[in-house]
Design an enzyme around this catalytic site. Sequence first.
Site, short mmCIF file in Angstrom:
data_model
loop_
_atom_site.label_atom_id
_atom_site.label_comp_id
_atom_site.label_asym_id
_atom_site.label_seq_id
_atom_site.Cartn_x
_atom_site.Cartn_y
_atom_site.Cartn_z
N ASN A 222 -9.82 -48.17 45.42
CA ASN A 222 -10.04 -49.52 45.95
C ASN A 222 -11.48 -49.89 45.63
O ASN A 222 -12.41 -49.38 46.26
CB ASN A 222 -9.80 -49.54 47.47
CG ASN A 222 -10.20 -50.88 48.07
OD1 ASN A 222 -10.29 -51.89 47.36
ND2 ASN A 222 -10.43 -50.89 49.38
N TRP A 223 -11.65 -50.76 44.66
CA TRP A 223 -13.01 -51.12 44.23
C TRP A 223 -13.66 -52.16 45.14
O TRP A 223 -14.82 -52.53 44.93
CB TRP A 223 -12.99 -51.65 42.79
CG TRP A 223 -12.83 -50.58 41.76
CD1 TRP A 223 -12.83 -49.21 41.97
CD2 TRP A 223 -12.67 -50.76 40.35
NE1 TRP A 223 -12.68 -48.56 40.78
CE2 TRP A 223 -12.57 -49.47 39.77
CE3 TRP A 223 -12.59 -51.87 39.51
CZ2 TRP A 223 -12.41 -49.29 38.40
CZ3 TRP A 223 -12.42 -51.69 38.15
CH2 TRP A 223 -12.34 -50.40 37.60
N LYS A 224 -12.92 -52.65 46.10
CA LYS A 224 -13.45 -53.69 47.00
C LYS A 224 -14.08 -54.81 46.17
O LYS A 224 -13.52 -55.20 45.16
CB LYS A 224 -14.45 -53.08 47.99
CG LYS A 224 -13.90 -51.81 48.64
CD LYS A 224 -14.67 -51.40 49.84
CE LYS A 224 -14.22 -50.01 50.27
NZ LYS A 224 -14.34 -49.77 51.67
N HIS B 1 -5.40 -53.75 54.38
CA HIS B 1 -6.63 -52.94 54.45
C HIS B 1 -7.42 -53.34 55.70
O HIS B 1 -7.45 -54.51 56.07
CB HIS B 1 -7.47 -53.16 53.19
CG HIS B 1 -8.60 -52.18 53.08
ND1 HIS B 1 -9.79 -52.35 53.75
CD2 HIS B 1 -8.71 -51.02 52.40
CE1 HIS B 1 -10.58 -51.32 53.48
NE2 HIS B 1 -9.96 -50.50 52.67
N GLU C 88 -10.43 -53.84 56.21
CA GLU C 88 -11.43 -54.91 56.02
C GLU C 88 -10.75 -56.28 56.02
O GLU C 88 -11.32 -57.27 56.48
CB GLU C 88 -12.22 -54.67 54.71
CG GLU C 88 -13.22 -53.54 54.89
CD GLU C 88 -13.54 -52.76 53.63
OE1 GLU C 88 -13.30 -53.27 52.52
OE2 GLU C 88 -14.03 -51.61 53.76
N GLU D 158 -5.83 -44.82 57.12
CA GLU D 158 -7.28 -44.95 56.96
C GLU D 158 -7.92 -45.22 58.33
O GLU D 158 -7.95 -46.37 58.78
CB GLU D 158 -7.61 -46.12 56.03
CG GLU D 158 -7.05 -45.96 54.64
CD GLU D 158 -7.89 -46.74 53.63
OE1 GLU D 158 -8.43 -46.12 52.73
OE2 GLU D 158 -8.03 -47.97 53.77
N GLY E 172 -16.04 -46.00 54.49
CA GLY E 172 -17.38 -46.38 54.03
C GLY E 172 -18.51 -45.88 54.92
O GLY E 172 -19.64 -46.33 54.80
N SER F 115 -13.94 -42.20 53.35
CA SER F 115 -15.03 -41.34 52.91
C SER F 115 -14.57 -40.08 52.17
O SER F 115 -15.17 -39.01 52.33
CB SER F 115 -15.93 -40.98 54.10
OG SER F 115 -16.53 -42.15 54.62
N GLY G 179 -12.49 -45.48 48.24
CA GLY G 179 -13.33 -46.65 48.02
C GLY G 179 -14.57 -46.29 47.21
O GLY G 179 -14.52 -46.19 45.99
N GLY G 180 -15.67 -46.02 47.90
CA GLY G 180 -16.96 -45.77 47.26
C GLY G 180 -16.92 -44.79 46.10
O GLY G 180 -17.47 -45.06 45.02
C1 PEP Z 1 -11.22 -47.83 51.33
O1 PEP Z 1 -11.85 -48.80 50.96
O2 PEP Z 1 -10.00 -47.89 51.46
C2 PEP Z 1 -11.95 -46.57 51.60
C3 PEP Z 1 -11.29 -45.53 52.03
O3 PEP Z 1 -13.31 -46.59 51.38
P1 PEP Z 1 -14.30 -45.32 51.35
O4 PEP Z 1 -13.64 -44.26 50.48
O5 PEP Z 1 -15.56 -45.84 50.74
O6 PEP Z 1 -14.46 -44.84 52.74
#
Ligand code: PEP
Length: 250
Positions: free
Chosen positions: A10-12, A96, A98, A166, A172, A212, A233-234
């Site tokens: 997930n590149w957000k 998601h 967010e 999640e 994040g 994370s 994500g990150g």
């Molecule tokens: C996400 O955006 O779904 C996510 C899990 O982000 P991160 O890995 O950065 O916590």
Amino acid sequence: MLKKPFVAANWKMHKNPQEATEFFNDFLSKISIEQMENFAFFPPTIDLSVTSEKLKKTRIYWGAQNIYTETQGAFTGETSAEVVKSLGANMCLVGHSERRSLFGEDDDQVSKKVNLIQQLDMTPMICIGESLVQRKSGKTFDVVEVQLIKALKDLDSKKEFIIAYEPVWAIGTGQVATPEMAEEVHLFIREKLSGLFGKAITEKTLILYGGSVKPENAAELYKQKNIDGFLVGGASLKVDAFLQIYRALF
Ligand code: PEP
């Protein structure tokens, strides 16, 4: 058929089309055709065209981070699932945290989006998870159950779908759930799916963990019986870190 381990990016709101292109050129040079089916990418909407150019003819899954509940009309700023599909996408992220916390997406919208994604023959990856306050007050299982049941209200269980657990407090933040914490929720989700759709469907449904995930913690999490892969994500923004997560699982 979807297979384990499944690792989704997930590149957000990161990467412009040029950066996305460079990422895919590098990524595609580092994996085999067989490995492609283990991956999915959710780039920002503005990068979907270049993603289509790069991934359409591969076995990699990809699609939007969010789509609207209607397919066309006066909905300024929204993205049509039909348009995403027309580019060749085969999977979309939905619900998601967010989207839920920053943009007010509710369970009813999540359910409509799941339904629409399936109608267009794409696979929904449905995100659920509790906040820190909810976990601290012992409500994790209640929250996850309600989100799950509502999201799957109109699901066509004959078609594939993916659940991404999640925990919001882990997204994040660098604060990953312990393997045991994640596994007890994954097992709970598996049991709920079994009650809703029966054992056969449940066994082939992937339940991913997100929050994370990094090359250093992926292997321990993946050892858990009910963790089938990750939504990242990150650590998905750099080819090598993302591939290290995948390679840590073997
Ligand atoms: C996400 O955006 O779904 C996510 C899990 O982000 P991160 O890995 O950065 O916590």
